[in-house]
Design a protein around this motif. Structure first.
Motif, PDB file in Angstrom:
ATOM      1  N   ALA A   1       0.820  -1.208   0.000  1.00 43.79           N
ATOM      2  CA  ALA A   1       0.000   0.000   0.000  1.00 43.79           C
ATOM      3  C   ALA A   1       0.857   1.262   0.000  1.00 43.79           C
ATOM      4  O   ALA A   1       1.996   1.260   0.493  1.00 43.79           O
ATOM      5  CB  ALA A   1      -0.922  -0.006   1.222  1.00 43.79           C
ATOM      6  N   SER A   2       0.319   2.335  -0.556  1.00 42.25           N
ATOM      7  CA  SER A   2       0.927   3.650  -0.356  1.00 42.25           C
ATOM      8  C   SER A   2       0.454   4.157   0.998  1.00 42.25           C
ATOM      9  O   SER A   2      -0.708   3.966   1.373  1.00 42.25           O
ATOM     10  CB  SER A   2       0.518   4.617  -1.469  1.00 42.25           C
ATOM     11  N   VAL A   3       1.356   4.786   1.751  1.00 41.66           N
ATOM     12  CA  VAL A   3       1.065   5.110   3.152  1.00 41.66           C
ATOM     13  C   VAL A   3       1.354   6.576   3.440  1.00 41.66           C
ATOM     14  O   VAL A   3       2.404   7.106   3.054  1.00 41.66           O
ATOM     15  CB  VAL A   3       1.898   4.227   4.110  1.00 41.66           C
ATOM     16  N   ARG A   4       0.412   7.190   4.134  1.00 44.78           N
ATOM     17  CA  ARG A   4       0.603   8.549   4.663  1.00 44.78           C
ATOM     18  C   ARG A   4       0.374   8.484   6.164  1.00 44.78           C
ATOM     19  O   ARG A   4      -0.667   7.973   6.622  1.00 44.78           O
ATOM     20  CB  ARG A   4      -0.382   9.527   4.031  1.00 44.78           C
ATOM     21  N   LEU A   5       1.317   8.945   6.949  1.00 40.91           N
ATOM     22  CA  LEU A   5       1.193   8.944   8.409  1.00 40.91           C
ATOM     23  C   LEU A   5       1.009  10.368   8.908  1.00 40.91           C
ATOM     24  O   LEU A   5       1.776  11.268   8.544  1.00 40.91           O
ATOM     25  CB  LEU A   5       2.416   8.299   9.056  1.00 40.91           C
ATOM     26  N   LEU A   6      -0.019  10.570   9.731  1.00 41.70           N
ATOM     27  CA  LEU A   6      -0.312  11.883  10.305  1.00 41.70           C
ATOM     28  C   LEU A   6       0.064  11.877  11.779  1.00 41.70           C
ATOM     29  O   LEU A   6      -0.412  11.042  12.543  1.00 41.70           O
ATOM     30  CB  LEU A   6      -1.799  12.217  10.156  1.00 41.70           C
ATOM     31  N   GLU A   7       0.900  12.803  12.176  1.00 41.55           N
ATOM     32  CA  GLU A   7       1.315  12.934  13.579  1.00 41.55           C
ATOM     33  C   GLU A   7       1.422  14.416  13.904  1.00 41.55           C
ATOM     34  O   GLU A   7       2.213  15.142  13.305  1.00 41.55           O
ATOM     35  CB  GLU A   7       2.650  12.239  13.811  1.00 41.55           C
ATOM     36  N   LYS A   8       0.605  14.864  14.843  1.00 40.56           N
ATOM     37  CA  LYS A   8       0.578  16.287  15.170  1.00 40.56           C
ATOM     38  C   LYS A   8       1.926  16.783  15.682  1.00 40.56           C
ATOM     39  O   LYS A   8       2.344  17.892  15.377  1.00 40.56           O
ATOM     40  CB  LYS A   8      -0.530  16.567  16.188  1.00 40.56           C
ATOM     41  N   ASP A   9       2.593  15.973  16.480  1.00 43.92           N
ATOM     42  CA  ASP A   9       3.874  16.365  17.064  1.00 43.92           C
ATOM     43  C   ASP A   9       4.981  15.496  16.464  1.00 43.92           C
ATOM     44  O   ASP A   9       5.230  14.381  16.926  1.00 43.92           O
ATOM     45  CB  ASP A   9       3.826  16.205  18.588  1.00 43.92           C
ATOM     46  N   LEU A  10       5.654  16.010  15.462  1.00 47.27           N
ATOM     47  CA  LEU A  10       6.666  15.213  14.764  1.00 47.27           C
ATOM     48  C   LEU A  10       7.866  14.879  15.642  1.00 47.27           C
ATOM     49  O   LEU A  10       8.615  13.944  15.335  1.00 47.27           O
ATOM     50  CB  LEU A  10       7.136  15.960  13.507  1.00 47.27           C
ATOM     51  N   SER A  11       8.032  15.600  16.751  1.00 47.88           N
ATOM     52  CA  SER A  11       9.183  15.344  17.620  1.00 47.88           C
ATOM     53  C   SER A  11       9.097  13.991  18.309  1.00 47.88           C
ATOM     54  O   SER A  11      10.100  13.490  18.827  1.00 47.88           O
ATOM     55  CB  SER A  11       9.320  16.449  18.667  1.00 47.88           C
ATOM     56  N   VAL A  12       7.911  13.381  18.341  1.00 48.74           N
ATOM     57  CA  VAL A  12       7.758  12.091  19.017  1.00 48.74           C
ATOM     58  C   VAL A  12       8.227  10.935  18.133  1.00 48.74           C
ATOM     59  O   VAL A  12       8.377   9.810  18.617  1.00 48.74           O
ATOM     60  CB  VAL A  12       6.294  11.840  19.443  1.00 48.74           C
ATOM     61  N   LEU A  13       8.452  11.186  16.860  1.00 48.78           N
ATOM     62  CA  LEU A  13       8.847  10.111  15.954  1.00 48.78           C
ATOM     63  C   LEU A  13      10.332   9.798  16.103  1.00 48.78           C
ATOM     64  O   LEU A  13      11.169  10.699  15.991  1.00 48.78           O
ATOM     65  CB  LEU A  13       8.551  10.498  14.508  1.00 48.78           C
ATOM     66  N   PRO A  14      10.701   8.545  16.315  1.00 50.31           N
ATOM     67  CA  PRO A  14      12.120   8.177  16.414  1.00 50.31           C
ATOM     68  C   PRO A  14      12.845   8.438  15.088  1.00 50.31           C
ATOM     69  O   PRO A  14      12.266   8.317  14.006  1.00 50.31           O
ATOM     70  CB  PRO A  14      12.076   6.677  16.728  1.00 50.31           C
ATOM     71  N   GLU A  15      14.115   8.767  15.195  1.00 46.96           N
ATOM     72  CA  GLU A  15      14.891   9.077  14.003  1.00 46.96           C
ATOM     73  C   GLU A  15      14.973   7.894  13.045  1.00 46.96           C
ATOM     74  O   GLU A  15      14.937   8.067  11.823  1.00 46.96           O
ATOM     75  CB  GLU A  15      16.300   9.528  14.404  1.00 46.96           C
ATOM     76  N   ASP A  16      15.088   6.686  13.591  1.00 38.89           N
ATOM     77  CA  ASP A  16      15.197   5.529  12.698  1.00 38.89           C
ATOM     78  C   ASP A  16      13.912   5.303  11.914  1.00 38.89           C
ATOM     79  O   ASP A  16      13.945   4.847  10.766  1.00 38.89           O
ATOM     80  CB  ASP A  16      15.597   4.274  13.471  1.00 38.89           C
ATOM     81  N   PHE A  17      12.769   5.672  12.523  1.00 37.52           N
ATOM     82  CA  PHE A  17      11.507   5.519  11.790  1.00 37.52           C
ATOM     83  C   PHE A  17      11.401   6.557  10.677  1.00 37.52           C
ATOM     84  O   PHE A  17      10.979   6.227   9.559  1.00 37.52           O
ATOM     85  CB  PHE A  17      10.313   5.644  12.730  1.00 37.52           C
ATOM     86  N   THR A  18      11.733   7.793  10.961  1.00 36.45           N
ATOM     87  CA  THR A  18      11.649   8.825   9.918  1.00 36.45           C
ATOM     88  C   THR A  18      12.614   8.508   8.776  1.00 36.45           C
ATOM     89  O   THR A  18      12.299   8.760   7.605  1.00 36.45           O
ATOM     90  CB  THR A  18      11.937  10.219  10.496  1.00 36.45           C
ATOM     91  N   ALA A  19      13.763   7.935   9.107  1.00 36.87           N
ATOM     92  CA  ALA A  19      14.701   7.539   8.054  1.00 36.87           C
ATOM     93  C   ALA A  19      14.111   6.408   7.217  1.00 36.87           C
ATOM     94  O   ALA A  19      14.216   6.407   5.978  1.00 36.87           O
ATOM     95  CB  ALA A  19      16.031   7.113   8.673  1.00 36.87           C
ATOM     96  N   TRP A  20      13.497   5.435   7.894  1.00 40.88           N
ATOM     97  CA  TRP A  20      12.839   4.340   7.162  1.00 40.88           C
ATOM     98  C   TRP A  20      11.724   4.880   6.269  1.00 40.88           C
ATOM     99  O   TRP A  20      11.600   4.478   5.097  1.00 40.88           O
ATOM    100  CB  TRP A  20      12.263   3.321   8.143  1.00 40.88           C
ATOM    101  N   ALA A  21      10.905   5.791   6.808  1.00 42.39           N
ATOM    102  CA  ALA A  21       9.798   6.350   6.038  1.00 42.39           C
ATOM    103  C   ALA A  21      10.307   7.052   4.777  1.00 42.39           C
ATOM    104  O   ALA A  21       9.747   6.886   3.687  1.00 42.39           O
ATOM    105  CB  ALA A  21       8.993   7.314   6.907  1.00 42.39           C
ATOM    106  N   ALA A  22      11.376   7.830   4.926  1.00 45.51           N
ATOM    107  CA  ALA A  22      11.922   8.548   3.782  1.00 45.51           C
ATOM    108  C   ALA A  22      12.410   7.586   2.700  1.00 45.51           C
ATOM    109  O   ALA A  22      12.203   7.811   1.500  1.00 45.51           O
ATOM    110  CB  ALA A  22      13.049   9.461   4.232  1.00 45.51           C
ATOM    111  N   SER A  23      13.048   6.500   3.119  1.00 50.90           N
ATOM    112  CA  SER A  23      13.586   5.547   2.155  1.00 50.90           C
ATOM    113  C   SER A  23      12.521   4.621   1.585  1.00 50.90           C
ATOM    114  O   SER A  23      12.731   3.989   0.537  1.00 50.90           O
ATOM    115  CB  SER A  23      14.690   4.706   2.805  1.00 50.90           C
TER     116      SER A  23
END
Length: 438
Positions: A38-60
């Motif tokens: 699936a194509s995925v969009r994640l909504l999070e009001k406070d982006l600071s709560v996202l772990p760095e490894d997850f944001t890196a995974w999401a970008a890739s």
């Protein structure tokens, strides 16, 4: 509601999915959806709560992340919507286009549809579900079964599905704790064994009313049939018939005396052990192995957890006590005088109705944080009641009043969100404060 997955939204490369919330379950759902194509969009009001490894995974991985307040345009053309347990569906629906709403499903429901026949033992209830689910897992493991323990207890079911895709052997049983938040958007979940411990007023700041709360809990049984087992607490007689439960129904006896040897505090834990036993019997667990599991089982953090005993005073952390009903259970667990620490973001309940228990068990109440007026109005004339700004100051005050043989009990009867991120942080703060006492 349908219990037939074949009639529901397929998940493939043509599926557009929205995940609301970047907590652990949201992140697991996003990863599973992406693995399914699936194509995925994640909504999070406070982006600071996202772990760095997850944001890196999401970008890739091509997963889009949007922060700030949710907007209607974020939900356009979505086929599937996965709300986090803390995101009330009632707050999301107004942002959806009428007539074009996506299928809304819990992360648990998403993962359930990917299982390959693993039997599920699912536990819910207003109180006691984490301990009972953990006891179930301990009994199953004592029988020699490979068990996955998860759900609301900490590890999302989607993480199990992802681990299976990476080579984890199939579990013999999946022991899941499920909250009303998760169950509200489960549509095809069909546990081999489903257990409802109790129901009392809770989360009425989330659910519209008690009717909606009860209906959410009862979704655990909606897709069961006569091959399944439904276990209910003794106070719920008549509910299975009223809600047309089709599974075989049994009620557990909290006074069976079947588990006299345990480390857990309080008679309610004898009830939890009996409930777990009735559920685990369906998986072939012998009474001998169940008793061994209970005997070795230690209290979970923040659930009537013994922290220390200093100068004859016992310090107990029950930060998970977030409701009035849970406070009743906590107070009834002690046969020694209690100095009670309470207060926080009040979620509702009959504080005045606690008067008999307070008079019987409590020497004094130390309030802290929010809801001061609510507690003082209910209890101020019953027994010595004080208020301090924070937990540390209350602990210092009550310690000065305590005598050998007393219990200083943190059992707030509220959520923690006035001063803490969650009950875990509140309980850890109490543990730290007790450790700092001379």
């Amino acid at each position: 509601m349908t219990c037939n997955p074949a009639l529901l939204t397929p998940i493939n490369a043509d599926t557009a999915a929205i995940v609301v919330g970047g907590g652990r379950s949201g992140r697991a759902a996003a990863k599973l959806l992406r693995r399914l194509g699936a194509s995925v969009r994640l909504l999070e009001k406070d982006l600071s709560v996202l772990p760095e490894d997850f944001t890196a995974w999401a970008a890739s991985s091509g997963v889009e992340i949007l922060g700030g307040e949710h907007k209607p345009e974020y939900f356009l053309d979505a086929d599937i919507l996965i709300p986090s347990p803390g995101a009330a569906v009632s707050t999301i629906r107004p942002l959806l286009t009428p007539g074009e709403e996506p299928e809304i499903m819990a992360e648990t429901e998403l993962a359930w549809r990917q299982l390959e026949g693993e039997p599920v033992l699912a536990v819910t209830g207003t109180s006691g579900k984490t301990t009972t689910t953990s006891l179930c897992a301990a009994m199953l493991e004592a029988q020699g079964l490979d068990v996955f323990l998860g759900g609301n207890i900490g590890t999302p079911l989607s993480e199990y599905v992802l681990a299976r895709a990476e080579g984890r052997p199939k579990a013999d049983a999946l022991a899941l704790e499920l909250s009303s938040f998760q169950l509200q958007t489960c549509t095809t979940l069909r546990p081999r064994v489903a257990l409802l411990l109790n129901i009392s007023a809770n989360h009425l700041d989330y659910h519209r009313d008690m009717k909606e709360y009860i209906e959410s809990k009862m979704r655990l049984f909606r897709c069961q049939d006569a091959s399944c087992l439904a276990v209910f607490g003794p106070g719920l007689r008549g509910l299975p018939e009223h809600m047309n439960v089709k599974a075989r129904v049994v009620y557990f006896d909290p006074d069976s005396g079947r588990f006299p040897d345990m480390q857990l505090i309080g008679p309610h834990n004898h009830a939890n052990a009996e409930a777990a036993w009735q559920a685990c019997r369906e998986f072939g667990v012998t009474l001998e192995n169940a008793r061994r599991a209970v005997k070795e089982f230690k209290s979970l953090p923040h659930r009537l957890e013994r922290i220390a005993e200093k100068d004859g005073v016992l310090y107990v952390n029950d930060s998970k006590c977030t409701t009035v009903e849970a406070l009743k259970v906590a107070l009834a667990s002690f046969d020694r005088p209690v100095l009670l620490m309470a207060g926080g973001k009040f979620k509702g309940g009959d504080l005045e109705g606690l008067a008999p228990l307070l008079k019987e068990h409590v020497k004094a109440v130390g309030l802290f944080g929010g809801s001061r007026d609510i507690f003082e109005k209910a209890w101020g004339t019953l027994l010595p009641t004080s208020w301090d700004e924070n937990l540390h100051k209350v602990l210092t005050r009550l310690r000065g009043m305590a005598k050998p043989g007393d219990v200083i009990l943190l059992a707030p009867a509220t959520s923690s969100y006035d001063q803490y991120k969650n009950y875990l942080e509140r309980g850890d703060d109490f543990r730290r404060a007790v450790g700092e006492l001379n």
